[in-house]
Design an enzyme around this catalytic site. Structure first.
Site, PDB file in Angstrom:
ATOM      1  N   HIS A  37       0.845  -1.208   0.000  1.00  0.00           N
ATOM      2  CA  HIS A  37       0.000   0.000   0.000  1.00  0.00           C
ATOM      3  C   HIS A  37       0.880   1.259   0.000  1.00  0.00           C
ATOM      4  O   HIS A  37       0.619   2.212  -0.730  1.00  0.00           O
ATOM      5  CB  HIS A  37      -0.873   0.064   1.265  1.00  0.00           C
ATOM      6  CG  HIS A  37      -1.951  -0.970   1.340  1.00  0.00           C
ATOM      7  ND1 HIS A  37      -2.139  -1.765   2.433  1.00  0.00           N
ATOM      8  CD2 HIS A  37      -2.927  -1.311   0.466  1.00  0.00           C
ATOM      9  CE1 HIS A  37      -3.188  -2.560   2.235  1.00  0.00           C
ATOM     10  NE2 HIS A  37      -3.677  -2.305   1.050  1.00  0.00           N
ATOM     11  N   LYS A  55     -15.937  -7.561   8.071  1.00  0.00           N
ATOM     12  CA  LYS A  55     -16.814  -7.792   9.217  1.00  0.00           C
ATOM     13  C   LYS A  55     -16.067  -7.770  10.549  1.00  0.00           C
ATOM     14  O   LYS A  55     -16.472  -7.111  11.480  1.00  0.00           O
ATOM     15  CB  LYS A  55     -17.557  -9.113   9.032  1.00  0.00           C
ATOM     16  CG  LYS A  55     -18.588  -9.027   7.928  1.00  0.00           C
ATOM     17  CD  LYS A  55     -19.819  -9.877   8.218  1.00  0.00           C
ATOM     18  CE  LYS A  55     -20.887  -9.686   7.166  1.00  0.00           C
ATOM     19  NZ  LYS A  55     -20.506 -10.265   5.846  1.00  0.00           N
ATOM     20  N   ARG A 112      -1.886  -6.043  -8.318  1.00  0.00           N
ATOM     21  CA  ARG A 112      -0.824  -7.017  -8.071  1.00  0.00           C
ATOM     22  C   ARG A 112      -0.795  -8.130  -9.107  1.00  0.00           C
ATOM     23  O   ARG A 112       0.249  -8.621  -9.475  1.00  0.00           O
ATOM     24  CB  ARG A 112      -1.011  -7.676  -6.696  1.00  0.00           C
ATOM     25  CG  ARG A 112      -0.643  -6.804  -5.543  1.00  0.00           C
ATOM     26  CD  ARG A 112      -1.311  -7.286  -4.285  1.00  0.00           C
ATOM     27  NE  ARG A 112      -2.758  -7.154  -4.386  1.00  0.00           N
ATOM     28  CZ  ARG A 112      -3.586  -7.304  -3.372  1.00  0.00           C
ATOM     29  NH1 ARG A 112      -3.118  -7.623  -2.192  1.00  0.00           N
ATOM     30  NH2 ARG A 112      -4.879  -7.149  -3.535  1.00  0.00           N
ATOM     31  N   SER A 136      -3.103  -7.657   2.964  1.00  0.00           N
ATOM     32  CA  SER A 136      -3.390  -7.507   4.402  1.00  0.00           C
ATOM     33  C   SER A 136      -3.877  -8.833   4.980  1.00  0.00           C
ATOM     34  O   SER A 136      -3.534  -9.189   6.108  1.00  0.00           O
ATOM     35  CB  SER A 136      -4.456  -6.433   4.620  1.00  0.00           C
ATOM     36  OG  SER A 136      -4.011  -5.207   4.112  1.00  0.00           O
TER      37      SER A 136
END
Ligand code: ADP
Length: 163
Positions: A21, A45, A94, A131
């Site tokens: 990032h 979530k 990516r 992530s």
């Protein structure tokens, strides 16, 4: 000829922010007059870090980058882009899998809101960094220190201790 001021938003979950990032941010900020890193509150979530924590973590990392800021947002990215008067949505790529997903997203955003998306290709060394992977490896005690900034590594170590 007067050059138009271009404001971009870089939306994502950033749970947590990775060197991939940051690489997109570093290169993106050179293309635009203003770059807002927009942390979506809704997409995931059970986030590892709260939106407030993610804003704080990113704000620390961009402290020395003029014209770059970070904040969280609720709801649709295109609605947020409108309220910020953003000209461009910045996203990173990516792999071909990313292209497939991002293509649909960009087409939809352009047709519903007329907003353009600009893509930046990842640097080769971060082509596999996500992530999700970082969270998984960290929770299993693996070493991901070269894929995330030191400050994020420290927070992640503390957070994943009892997981
Ligand atoms: P989202 O849930 O919206 O995909 P992410 O935080 O996972 O949010 O990613 C935000 C943006 O950053 C996406 O455009 C994603 O493709 C891009 N991105 C994530 N990791 C990398 C990386 N290693 N290199 C380049 N771009 C990346």
């Amino acid at each position: 000829m007067n050059k138009k001021f271009i404001r971009a938003i870089f939306p994502g979950s950033f749970d947590p922010i990775t060197n991939g990032h940051l690489d997109v941010i570093e290169r993106g900020r050179k293309l635009f007059d203003e770059l807002i890193i927009a942390i979506g509150r809704s997409p995931i979530k059970n986030p590892l870090f709260s939106p407030e924590e993610r804003v704080e973590m990113i704000t620390e990392l961009i402290a020395n980058m003029p014209r770059v800021s970070a904040e969280s947002f609720d709801g649709l990215t295109v609605e947020y882009a409108k309220t910020k008067k953003a000209d461009v949505i910045l996203r990173g790529l990516r792999s071909l899998t990313d292209v497939q997903y991002e293509f649909k997203l960009a087409m939809t955003n352009r047709s519903v809101a007329g907003i353009e998306t600009v893509f930046i290709m990842t640097s080769a060394e971060y082509g596999f960094t996500s992530s999700t992977l970082i969270r998984e490896i960290a929770s299993l005690g693996g070493d991901i220190s070269n894929l995330i900034p030191q400050s994020i590594y420290n927070r992640l170590k503390k957070r994943t201790k009892g997981l």
